[in-house]
Design a protein around this motif. Structure first.
Motif, PDB file in Angstrom:
ATOM      1  N   PHE A 287       8.324  11.816  -2.539  1.00 48.94           N
ATOM      2  CA  PHE A 287       7.620  12.850  -1.776  1.00 48.94           C
ATOM      3  C   PHE A 287       6.797  12.218  -0.651  1.00 48.94           C
ATOM      4  N   VAL A 288       7.067  12.636   0.589  1.00 52.67           N
ATOM      5  CA  VAL A 288       6.287  12.179   1.749  1.00 52.67           C
ATOM      6  C   VAL A 288       5.097  13.126   1.907  1.00 52.67           C
ATOM      7  N   HIS A 289       3.885  12.581   1.832  1.00 52.48           N
ATOM      8  CA  HIS A 289       2.674  13.407   1.952  1.00 52.48           C
ATOM      9  C   HIS A 289       2.386  13.752   3.410  1.00 52.48           C
ATOM     10  N   LYS A 290       2.370  12.708   4.259  1.00 52.14           N
ATOM     11  CA  LYS A 290       1.953  12.911   5.652  1.00 52.14           C
ATOM     12  C   LYS A 290       2.723  11.964   6.569  1.00 52.14           C
ATOM     13  N   ILE A 291       2.889  12.384   7.824  1.00 52.07           N
ATOM     14  CA  ILE A 291       3.487  11.522   8.852  1.00 52.07           C
ATOM     15  C   ILE A 291       2.669  11.673  10.131  1.00 52.07           C
ATOM     16  N   ALA A 292       2.362  10.550  10.775  1.00 55.53           N
ATOM     17  CA  ALA A 292       1.741  10.585  12.108  1.00 55.53           C
ATOM     18  C   ALA A 292       2.566   9.674  13.010  1.00 55.53           C
ATOM     19  N   THR A 293       2.965  10.158  14.180  1.00 50.99           N
ATOM     20  CA  THR A 293       3.742   9.321  15.107  1.00 50.99           C
ATOM     21  C   THR A 293       2.925   9.062  16.366  1.00 50.99           C
ATOM     22  N   PHE A 294       3.182   7.942  17.026  1.00 51.68           N
ATOM     23  CA  PHE A 294       2.448   7.573  18.239  1.00 51.68           C
ATOM     24  C   PHE A 294       3.234   6.518  18.994  1.00 51.68           C
ATOM     25  N   GLU A 295       2.824   6.293  20.252  1.00 50.32           N
ATOM     26  CA  GLU A 295       3.491   5.272  21.057  1.00 50.32           C
ATOM     27  C   GLU A 295       2.530   4.124  21.289  1.00 50.32           C
ATOM     28  N   LYS A 296       3.017   2.913  21.054  1.00 42.92           N
ATOM     29  CA  LYS A 296       2.226   1.708  21.301  1.00 42.92           C
ATOM     30  C   LYS A 296       3.073   0.783  22.155  1.00 42.92           C
TER      31      LYS A 296
ATOM     32  N   ALA B 218       5.538   5.145  13.574  1.00 45.10           N
ATOM     33  CA  ALA B 218       5.140   6.233  12.672  1.00 45.10           C
ATOM     34  C   ALA B 218       4.403   5.649  11.480  1.00 45.10           C
ATOM     35  N   LEU B 219       3.358   6.354  11.034  1.00 48.56           N
ATOM     36  CA  LEU B 219       2.692   6.030   9.771  1.00 48.56           C
ATOM     37  C   LEU B 219       3.190   7.052   8.752  1.00 48.56           C
ATOM     38  N   ILE B 220       3.676   6.574   7.610  1.00 55.09           N
ATOM     39  CA  ILE B 220       4.276   7.461   6.606  1.00 55.09           C
ATOM     40  C   ILE B 220       3.566   7.248   5.277  1.00 55.09           C
ATOM     41  N   GLN B 221       2.960   8.323   4.774  1.00 54.67           N
ATOM     42  CA  GLN B 221       2.161   8.218   3.550  1.00 54.67           C
ATOM     43  C   GLN B 221       2.930   8.738   2.342  1.00 54.67           C
ATOM     44  N   PHE B 222       3.063   7.863   1.325  1.00 54.09           N
ATOM     45  CA  PHE B 222       3.671   8.237   0.047  1.00 54.09           C
ATOM     46  C   PHE B 222       2.579   8.393  -1.010  1.00 54.09           C
ATOM     47  N   THR B 223       2.990   8.842  -2.192  1.00 55.92           N
ATOM     48  CA  THR B 223       2.036   9.021  -3.298  1.00 55.92           C
ATOM     49  C   THR B 223       1.425   7.687  -3.715  1.00 55.92           C
TER      50      THR B 223
ATOM     51  N   GLY C 284       0.861  -1.180   0.000  1.00 54.72           N
ATOM     52  CA  GLY C 284       0.000   0.000   0.000  1.00 54.72           C
ATOM     53  C   GLY C 284       0.893   1.224   0.000  1.00 54.72           C
ATOM     54  N   ASN C 285       0.278   2.416  -0.026  1.00 53.92           N
ATOM     55  CA  ASN C 285       1.087   3.640  -0.088  1.00 53.92           C
ATOM     56  C   ASN C 285       1.462   4.178   1.291  1.00 53.92           C
ATOM     57  N   VAL C 286       0.959   3.515   2.363  1.00 49.67           N
ATOM     58  CA  VAL C 286       1.284   3.971   3.728  1.00 49.67           C
ATOM     59  C   VAL C 286       2.093   2.889   4.446  1.00 49.67           C
ATOM     60  N   LEU C 287       3.216   3.294   5.020  1.00 47.22           N
ATOM     61  CA  LEU C 287       4.072   2.361   5.762  1.00 47.22           C
ATOM     62  C   LEU C 287       3.853   2.525   7.260  1.00 47.22           C
ATOM     63  N   LEU C 288       3.879   1.392   7.980  1.00 50.25           N
ATOM     64  CA  LEU C 288       3.881   1.415   9.444  1.00 50.25           C
ATOM     65  C   LEU C 288       5.318   1.120   9.880  1.00 50.25           C
ATOM     66  N   VAL C 289       5.943   2.098  10.509  1.00 47.86           N
ATOM     67  CA  VAL C 289       7.355   1.986  10.882  1.00 47.86           C
ATOM     68  C   VAL C 289       7.467   1.911  12.398  1.00 47.86           C
ATOM     69  N   THR C 290       8.067   0.840  12.906  1.00 47.73           N
ATOM     70  CA  THR C 290       8.369   0.746  14.337  1.00 47.73           C
ATOM     71  C   THR C 290       9.844   1.078  14.500  1.00 47.73           C
ATOM     72  N   ILE C 291      10.113   2.068  15.362  1.00 41.94           N
ATOM     73  CA  ILE C 291      11.502   2.494  15.587  1.00 41.94           C
ATOM     74  C   ILE C 291      11.939   1.895  16.918  1.00 41.94           C
ATOM     75  N   GLU C 292      12.758   0.855  16.842  1.00 45.31           N
ATOM     76  CA  GLU C 292      13.104   0.091  18.045  1.00 45.31           C
ATOM     77  C   GLU C 292      14.243   0.756  18.807  1.00 45.31           C
ATOM     78  N   GLY C 293      14.156   0.664  20.140  1.00 44.53           N
ATOM     79  CA  GLY C 293      15.266   1.116  20.980  1.00 44.53           C
ATOM     80  C   GLY C 293      15.272   2.605  21.267  1.00 44.53           C
ATOM     81  N   VAL C 294      14.138   3.281  21.021  1.00 41.56           N
ATOM     82  CA  VAL C 294      14.105   4.725  21.298  1.00 41.56           C
ATOM     83  C   VAL C 294      12.840   5.091  22.072  1.00 41.56           C
ATOM     84  N   GLU C 295      12.903   6.220  22.775  1.00 42.11           N
ATOM     85  CA  GLU C 295      11.721   6.823  23.395  1.00 42.11           C
ATOM     86  C   GLU C 295      11.112   7.776  22.364  1.00 42.11           C
TER      87      GLU C 295
END
Length: 329
Positions: free
Chosen positions: A138-147, A153-158, A109-120
């Protein structure tokens, strides 16, 4: 009806080695499912994020008795099954195997779910994430959150092609050291596809950005707010003056737009920039003048003043610690 009969009554479905789990947290991960179910036996297949609310899942055990032992355990336990604090309901599925093994994380899909390990959450800024992923398109949108899985982070491409090239290049890699604070060790990226197509970003902030909509208001979480006043020897507040005012608007019976703020504040000097946002349910605005003199005059004249007759849209003003607002035109 006694509790034991109730439980028997609830589980009169035909046993199956596939269990159907409901009321899971949204976007529950496969790891979380496995953690819940693996004490009862070997899991051969899972299907996550099923249903309209993406809060159901199927888990297939290698053997039906293992599924029965899990259902029986939670049927007789006083403590229900939990994932991230949510009570999970477990029942036998009417299917006897999970056919489609493609979890949503594998479907391009055009949106990636990125888990960044080892960081606050505060260790990797949204600007760093943007810099790393912009290398692929081109990155359209980014949303970050803690789970529970960590900082994500959710990263939306074209399109899915651009997202795939970023995923292939970065999955399992680390963010370069020079982009990270000194105290952060390794910082691995785990990347899968999200089922989202278009992220709903309401504000520009330090947690979310929409690079396609520069007119989006700036949220208070991206703005430090007003300076804490110091108290002088006479017990009165001494506020460091600034060319930027923070205006809070009380009793908003009428809409207050950027244009309204501009009209009101322009009487005291040239208004260079305005940023409006919501904080604790109240509308606030940052208003930038070229110098402190104009800001001080506006503050003196407008403090406690109502924009509309009848006590509507009352202004409370303080100096902001900002000197130059970052308003994207």
């Amino acid at each position: 009806m006694s509790t034991s009969t109730q439980h028997q009554f609830r589980y009169t479905q035909t046993p199956s080695k596939v269990l159907h789990l409901r009321n899971l947290p949204w976007e529950c991960s496969e790891e979380e499912l496995v953690e819940l179910c693996s004490p009862f036996g070997r899991i051969v297949n899972t299907k996550c994020n099923v249903g309209a609310n993406r809060n159901q899942a199927f888990v297939e055990f290698v053997d039906q008795n293992q599924a029965i032992s899990m259902v029986s355990y939670y049927a007789s336990s006083s403590e229900p099954a939990h994932v991230r604090g949510k009570t999970v309901y477990i029942q036998y599925s009417n299917r006897h195997e999970i056919v489609n093994n493609k979890s949503p994380g594998d479907i391009p899909g055009n949106v990636l779910l990125v888990t960044i390990e080892g960081v606050e959450a505060g260790d990797v800024s949204i600007d760093v994430i943007h810099l790393v992923f912009s290398a692929f398109g081109f990155v359209h949108k980014i949303a970050t959150f803690e789970k529970t899985a960590g900082f994500q982070a959710l990263i939306q491409f074209t399109d899915a092609e651009t997202a795939a090239s970023a995923r292939d290049a970065l999955d399992g890699r680390s963010i370069p050291r020079y982009l990270l604070p000194d105290h952060v060790g390794s910082c691995n990226l785990r990347i899968s596809y999200s089922a989202h197509k278009d992220l709903n970003i309401k504000f520009q902030s330090n947690r979310s950005r929409d690079y396609t909509n520069p007119m989006l208001p700036v949220n208070h979480s991206a703005i430090e707010g007003a300076v804490q006043p110091t108290i002088g020897p006479d017990g009165k507040r001494i506020e460091p003056e600034s060319n930027v005012l923070l205006a809070s608007i009380e009793n908003m019976q009428y809409a207050v737009t950027v244009e309204v703020i501009n009209t009101v504040f322009s009487a005291f000097g040239t208004v260079q920039k305005i940023a409006m946002f919501e904080k604790n349910g109240q509308t606030q605005a940052l208003v930038q003048y070229p110098d402190v003199t104009a800001a001080a005059a506006a503050r003196e004249a407008l403090e406690g003043h109502c924009i509309y007759d009848g006590g509507y849209c009352k202004l409370h003003l303080s100096y902001s610690r900002h000197t130059d607002l970052n308003v994207k035109v």
